[in-house]
Design a protein around this motif. Structure first.
Motif, PDB file in Angstrom:
ATOM      1  N   GLN A  58     -11.662   2.429 -16.208  1.00  0.00           N
ATOM      2  CA  GLN A  58     -10.762   3.750 -16.336  1.00  0.00           C
ATOM      3  C   GLN A  58     -10.776   4.674 -15.326  1.00  0.00           C
ATOM      4  OE1 GLN A  58      -7.878   3.703 -18.342  1.00  0.00           O
ATOM      5  NE2 GLN A  58      -8.358   1.658 -19.159  1.00  0.00           N
ATOM      6  N   LYS A  59     -12.083   5.120 -14.998  1.00  0.00           N
ATOM      7  CA  LYS A  59     -12.290   6.208 -13.934  1.00  0.00           C
ATOM      8  C   LYS A  59     -11.875   5.702 -12.794  1.00  0.00           C
ATOM      9  CE  LYS A  59     -16.606   7.889 -16.140  1.00  0.00           C
ATOM     10  NZ  LYS A  59     -18.042   7.904 -16.018  1.00  0.00           N
ATOM     11  N   TRP A  60     -12.057   4.348 -12.248  1.00  0.00           N
ATOM     12  CA  TRP A  60     -11.550   4.073 -10.979  1.00  0.00           C
ATOM     13  C   TRP A  60     -10.154   4.031 -10.905  1.00  0.00           C
ATOM     14  CZ3 TRP A  60     -13.791   2.881  -6.740  1.00  0.00           C
ATOM     15  CH2 TRP A  60     -15.402   2.818  -6.507  1.00  0.00           C
ATOM     16  N   ARG A  61      -9.084   4.258 -11.928  1.00  0.00           N
ATOM     17  CA  ARG A  61      -7.868   4.327 -11.819  1.00  0.00           C
ATOM     18  C   ARG A  61      -7.542   5.644 -11.262  1.00  0.00           C
ATOM     19  NH1 ARG A  61      -4.911   2.391 -17.368  1.00  0.00           N
ATOM     20  NH2 ARG A  61      -3.139   2.767 -15.812  1.00  0.00           N
ATOM     21  N   SER A  62      -8.305   6.825 -11.330  1.00  0.00           N
ATOM     22  CA  SER A  62      -8.204   7.962 -10.862  1.00  0.00           C
ATOM     23  C   SER A  62      -8.223   7.939  -9.313  1.00  0.00           C
ATOM     24  CB  SER A  62      -9.043   8.857 -11.377  1.00  0.00           C
ATOM     25  OG  SER A  62      -9.168  10.370 -10.931  1.00  0.00           O
ATOM     26  N   PRO A  63      -7.390   8.549  -8.717  1.00  0.00           N
ATOM     27  CA  PRO A  63      -7.193   8.648  -7.171  1.00  0.00           C
ATOM     28  C   PRO A  63      -8.308   9.395  -6.587  1.00  0.00           C
ATOM     29  CG  PRO A  63      -4.989   8.947  -7.942  1.00  0.00           C
ATOM     30  CD  PRO A  63      -5.697   9.118  -9.002  1.00  0.00           C
ATOM     31  N   GLU A  64      -8.511  10.405  -7.164  1.00  0.00           N
ATOM     32  CA  GLU A  64      -9.934  11.318  -6.820  1.00  0.00           C
ATOM     33  C   GLU A  64     -11.225  10.384  -7.042  1.00  0.00           C
ATOM     34  OE1 GLU A  64     -11.549  15.594  -7.788  1.00  0.00           O
ATOM     35  OE2 GLU A  64     -10.123  15.173  -8.970  1.00  0.00           O
ATOM     36  N   TYR A  65     -11.509   9.916  -8.163  1.00  0.00           N
ATOM     37  CA  TYR A  65     -12.679   9.233  -8.214  1.00  0.00           C
ATOM     38  C   TYR A  65     -12.638   7.828  -7.242  1.00  0.00           C
ATOM     39  CZ  TYR A  65     -16.410   6.905 -10.728  1.00  0.00           C
ATOM     40  OH  TYR A  65     -17.535   6.131 -11.087  1.00  0.00           O
ATOM     41  N   TYR A  66     -11.534   7.530  -6.895  1.00  0.00           N
ATOM     42  CA  TYR A  66     -11.689   6.203  -6.105  1.00  0.00           C
ATOM     43  C   TYR A  66     -11.856   6.654  -4.604  1.00  0.00           C
ATOM     44  CZ  TYR A  66      -9.655   2.411  -3.159  1.00  0.00           C
ATOM     45  OH  TYR A  66      -9.522   1.414  -2.341  1.00  0.00           O
ATOM     46  N   GLU A  67     -11.451   7.918  -4.135  1.00  0.00           N
ATOM     47  CA  GLU A  67     -11.829   8.576  -3.056  1.00  0.00           C
ATOM     48  C   GLU A  67     -13.278   8.899  -2.482  1.00  0.00           C
ATOM     49  OE1 GLU A  67     -10.041   8.508  -0.113  1.00  0.00           O
ATOM     50  OE2 GLU A  67      -8.370   7.530  -1.129  1.00  0.00           O
ATOM     51  N   ASN A  68     -13.553   9.529  -3.888  1.00  0.00           N
ATOM     52  CA  ASN A  68     -14.986   9.788  -3.691  1.00  0.00           C
ATOM     53  C   ASN A  68     -16.227   8.738  -3.986  1.00  0.00           C
ATOM     54  OD1 ASN A  68     -14.114  12.441  -3.648  1.00  0.00           O
ATOM     55  ND2 ASN A  68     -14.405  12.733  -5.945  1.00  0.00           N
ATOM     56  N   ASN A  69     -15.809   7.641  -4.567  1.00  0.00           N
ATOM     57  CA  ASN A  69     -16.618   6.534  -4.698  1.00  0.00           C
ATOM     58  C   ASN A  69     -16.745   5.219  -3.946  1.00  0.00           C
ATOM     59  OD1 ASN A  69     -18.463   7.567  -7.235  1.00  0.00           O
ATOM     60  ND2 ASN A  69     -16.336   8.218  -7.347  1.00  0.00           N
ATOM     61  N   MET A  70     -15.291   5.213  -3.225  1.00  0.00           N
ATOM     62  CA  MET A  70     -15.250   4.171  -2.706  1.00  0.00           C
ATOM     63  C   MET A  70     -16.060   3.958  -1.331  1.00  0.00           C
ATOM     64  SD  MET A  70     -13.083   3.341   0.312  1.00  0.00           S
ATOM     65  CE  MET A  70     -11.645   4.554   0.271  1.00  0.00           C
ATOM     66  N   HIS A  71     -16.373   2.628  -0.906  1.00  0.00           N
ATOM     67  CA  HIS A  71     -17.346   2.361   0.140  1.00  0.00           C
ATOM     68  C   HIS A  71     -16.269   1.584   1.181  1.00  0.00           C
ATOM     69  CE1 HIS A  71     -21.536   2.979  -1.568  1.00  0.00           C
ATOM     70  NE2 HIS A  71     -20.615   4.288  -1.877  1.00  0.00           N
ATOM     71  N   LYS A  72     -16.586   1.794   2.449  1.00  0.00           N
ATOM     72  CA  LYS A  72     -15.894   1.330   3.257  1.00  0.00           C
ATOM     73  C   LYS A  72     -16.883   0.391   4.342  1.00  0.00           C
ATOM     74  CE  LYS A  72     -12.239   4.813   4.047  1.00  0.00           C
ATOM     75  NZ  LYS A  72     -11.574   5.699   4.952  1.00  0.00           N
ATOM     76  N   MET A  73     -16.650  -1.180   4.396  1.00  0.00           N
ATOM     77  CA  MET A  73     -17.518  -1.890   5.217  1.00  0.00           C
ATOM     78  C   MET A  73     -16.649  -1.891   6.410  1.00  0.00           C
ATOM     79  SD  MET A  73     -19.866  -2.041   3.030  1.00  0.00           S
ATOM     80  CE  MET A  73     -20.819  -3.017   4.009  1.00  0.00           C
ATOM     81  N   GLN A  74     -17.408  -1.602   7.627  1.00  0.00           N
ATOM     82  CA  GLN A  74     -16.743  -2.024   8.800  1.00  0.00           C
ATOM     83  C   GLN A  74     -16.706  -3.441   9.259  1.00  0.00           C
ATOM     84  OE1 GLN A  74     -15.057   0.479  10.780  1.00  0.00           O
ATOM     85  NE2 GLN A  74     -14.281  -1.361  11.612  1.00  0.00           N
ATOM     86  N   LEU A  75     -15.903  -4.128   9.736  1.00  0.00           N
ATOM     87  CA  LEU A  75     -15.978  -5.422  10.387  1.00  0.00           C
ATOM     88  C   LEU A  75     -16.195  -5.352  11.685  1.00  0.00           C
ATOM     89  CD1 LEU A  75     -13.392  -7.303   7.975  1.00  0.00           C
ATOM     90  CD2 LEU A  75     -15.929  -7.630   7.853  1.00  0.00           C
ATOM     91  N   PRO A  76     -16.403  -6.360  12.393  1.00  0.00           N
ATOM     92  CA  PRO A  76     -16.344  -6.437  13.872  1.00  0.00           C
ATOM     93  C   PRO A  76     -14.975  -6.138  14.528  1.00  0.00           C
ATOM     94  CG  PRO A  76     -18.086  -7.895  12.834  1.00  0.00           C
ATOM     95  CD  PRO A  76     -17.272  -7.685  11.946  1.00  0.00           C
ATOM     96  N   PHE A  77     -14.743  -5.428  15.451  1.00  0.00           N
ATOM     97  CA  PHE A  77     -13.338  -5.151  16.014  1.00  0.00           C
ATOM     98  C   PHE A  77     -12.950  -6.692  16.579  1.00  0.00           C
ATOM     99  CE2 PHE A  77     -10.477  -3.956  19.377  1.00  0.00           C
ATOM    100  CZ  PHE A  77      -9.463  -3.246  18.382  1.00  0.00           C
ATOM    101  N   SER A  78     -11.650  -6.969  16.576  1.00  0.00           N
ATOM    102  CA  SER A  78     -10.901  -7.949  17.114  1.00  0.00           C
ATOM    103  C   SER A  78     -10.055  -7.452  17.864  1.00  0.00           C
ATOM    104  CB  SER A  78     -10.542  -9.142  16.141  1.00  0.00           C
ATOM    105  OG  SER A  78      -9.835 -10.207  16.828  1.00  0.00           O
ATOM    106  N   ASN A  79      -9.717  -8.016  19.160  1.00  0.00           N
ATOM    107  CA  ASN A  79      -8.569  -7.681  19.965  1.00  0.00           C
ATOM    108  C   ASN A  79      -7.379  -8.485  20.092  1.00  0.00           C
ATOM    109  OD1 ASN A  79      -9.513 -10.041  21.203  1.00  0.00           O
ATOM    110  ND2 ASN A  79     -10.113  -9.267  23.029  1.00  0.00           N
TER     111      ASN A  79
END
Length: 610
Positions: A262-283
């Motif tokens: 239920q907490k993850w449904r909040s946009p603010e909670y999502y932005e504060n706790n979401m992690h972004k994993m960077q993949l290798p760049f493809s051309n």
């Protein structure tokens, strides 16, 4: 803050294990025990000695995996790699083999490769051979099959082994924390199974222990499926190794799973706790950034290549058709010259029945040849027209009225500044066009609820379709098999160990589950291992140091040769022998036995034959 939540995959490569030379303290005055923690995820090996000159840490730590090239069973050029020698598991994922099936060693040939790797890298094969040694190993709790005899045979097949002992890894680990006699409930969360063990005064109560066939391996596969469904464009980049990295460093256990969702449904909670994993760049997507002129030029090049390909095919078809037409005309000339025998023989070779059929084929081929020639001529004309159109156009000056033409040119030049000022306004929108999506974000994995969904399967196996009980239900089932007074004593020492106990929030979740299942105002204590990955090896090392000079627990080579691999010597850290009593089948009635007797009387008694 947003940039701080972008994490790059390490994709670390494993460094090959060096060949170590055993020190003099390992060999004299008597060989020290060699402790091998035979884990399904990782194998750890080192020496057990109270001498400060001997390292107190495991000298070898490598994944319990082996990769064999094709023909490795008998080929001369075959290659077998073990553990850290693999470098990275992903390029060889389809070749990787493990000796374990749900924490039980079943591929004994691969297990022998792992043990040989340990002995070779520790210098045992060349330095300690023939001098005697005392290896120790760990095994799974109450395995469905008995791996002890087979592993014992592997460990004692060499001439250097003096004796050995096997044991469950949990009990030496517990003695590392509590020196006095205690009773406890132990939860071991590993890569494949989860064990709920009850120990009474450091003795395994085997009848009241349960295991769940889930663990970190199933969580990694579940997370991989979730992200591959979410990002189908990066299907190949979402590998199991990267999923294990996400589980180890970015996942956590929710204290209350429903409330956390239920907490993850909040946009603010999502932005504060979401992690972004960077993949290798493809051309692969750079083609969308080309200008309109470059795209037009590329289309023209493709069109010219297609025209050349079609022209080549038409010429080849024309040549084949012309050859066939000449052949048919030659046969027709045989008919006109009256050479009937050769004519009928040629018709048979052409698979034709009559002269009318021959004439029909000649007409069709003649028409096809003429049409192909016309297409070739038309294509040549079109190519010439394209070449003429591509030449730059120059203004034609009238030789009779050259002065007027020059004046017109000068008049055009007078208006050039006006059009020059307007030209950037026309090209400006073209230059300001942005891509449809952000390339940087396209190569990122957004981890939201996936951070809690994957590790939750050990508490709710139904998330992946498994018909099993979770940790809380299994722990309650084990406790209910004891009297209430014994339950109150057991819950005072609930011990968490294993690699999966390193999830943040696991201790709080177990405390919450115990609070819900225990009576009102009852007390309990949950203890978390300080080093869940290595505590099993540390406990086995301490046990080996303490019992090196004793006969308790050790199975000598003489005992093995005399009593065989089925021989089990129980000690404080061993599995226990629990006889399995099969229920007796109900006697069959005489009416049911009558047909079977009639059938067996003619063919003989199958029971006697067996």
């Amino acid at each position: 803050a947003a940039a701080a939540r972008v994490f790059a995959f390490r994709d670390a490569r494993w460094a090959p294990d060096p060949v170590l030379e055993p020190s003099a303290a390992v060999r004299t005055p008597q060989p020290v025990p060699l402790v091998i923690d035979n884990g399904s995820f990782q194998t750890r090996a080192g020496w057990a000695s109270a001498d400060p000159a001997v390292p107190a840490e495991p000298l070898l730590r490598f994944r319990s995996l082996a990769a064999r090239s094709r023909g490795a069973r008998g080929g001369a050029g075959a290659e077998t790699q073990v553990g850290n020698d693999l470098g990275s598991p992903e390029p060889l994922r389809w070749l990787l083999r493990s000796p374990f099936d749900r924490n039980v060693p079943v591929q004994l040939e691969l297990q022998e490769l792992l043990l040989d790797h340990v002995f070779q890298r520790l210098g045992v094969a060349s330095q300690v051979a023939g001098r005697g040694g005392t290896p120790g190993r760990g095994e799974a709790l109450k395995p469905p099959v008995k791996p002890g005899p087979a592993l014992g045979g592997l460990g004692r097949s060499g001439a250097w082994v003096r004796g050995g002992r096997g044991g469950v890894q949990h009990r030496p680990e517990i003695k590392k924390y509590w020196k006095q006699e205690e009773v406890c409930i132990l939860l071991n969360l590993g890569i494949s199974p989860v064990s709920v063990v009850s120990l009474c005064i450091f003795r395994l109560d085997a009848k009241n222990c349960k295991r769940i066939n889930l663990g970190g391996c199933q969580a990694a596969v579940y997370l991989q499926r979730l992200l591959q469904l979410k990002y189908p464009g990066h299907f190949a980049a979402i590998t199991l190794s990267r999923m294990e990295e996400i589980l180890h460093e970015h996942s956590y256990i929710a204290e209350n799973y429903i409330e956390e969702l239920q907490k993850w449904r909040s946009p603010e909670y999502y932005e504060n706790n979401m992690h972004k994993m960077q993949l290798p760049f493809s051309n692969k997507l750079l083609g969308s950034t080309l200008t309109s002129e470059e795209k037009q030029e590329r289309r023209q090049q493709q069109l010219r290549r297609l025209q050349e390909l079609n022209a080549r095919r038409r010429e080849e078809k024309l040549q084949l058709d012309q050859e066939r037409l000449d052949r048919l005309l030659y046969v027709q000339e045989l008919l006109e010259d009256g050479q009937m025998d050769q004519f009928h023989k040629a018709l048979v070779e052409l698979n034709m029945d009559s002269a009318e059929e021959l004439q029909s084929y000649i007409n069709k081929l003649s028409l096809s040849v003429e049409q192909t020639k016309q297409k070739i001529l038309q294509a040549e004309v079109n190519i010439e027209v394209d070449v003429v159109d591509s030449k730059p156009e120059t203004p034609d000056l009238d030789p009779l009225g050259s002065e007027q033409s020059l004046e017109d040119v000068e008049s055009i030049n007078e208006f050039e500044p006006l059009f020059a000022e307007e030209q950037p306004e026309v090209e400006k929108p073209v230059a300001a066009v942005q891509p449809v999506f952000n390339l940087a974000e396209y190569h990122q994995l957004f981890l939201g609820t996936e951070r809690i969904r994957a590790p939750e399967i050990v508490f709710q196996p139904s998330l992946i379709g498994e018909d099993q009980a979770g940790i809380a239900e299994t722990m309650q089932y084990v406790l209910e098999r004891y009297p209430k007074e014994q339950q109150a004593i057991l819950v005072q020492n609930v011990f968490l160990t294993g690699g999966n106990t390193m999830y943040p929030g696991l201790k709080a979740r177990v405390q919450k589950e115990l609070l819900e299942m225990r009576p009102f105002q009852s007390s309990f204590q949950v203890h978390l291992a300080s080093s869940p990955v290595l505590d099993a090896w540390y406990g086995a090392r301490d046990w080996a140091v303490e019992y090196t000079t004793r006969e308790e627990g050790w199975i000598t080579r003489k005992d093995y040769e005399e009593k065989g691999g089925e021989y089990l010597k129980e000690h404080c850290a061993s599995n226990v022998y629990v006889p399995i009593r099969l229920p007796k089948q109900a006697p069959r009635t005489t009416e049911a036995l009558a047909p079977s007797r009639a059938l067996t009387s003619s063919a003989g008694n199958p029971c006697e034959q067996a």
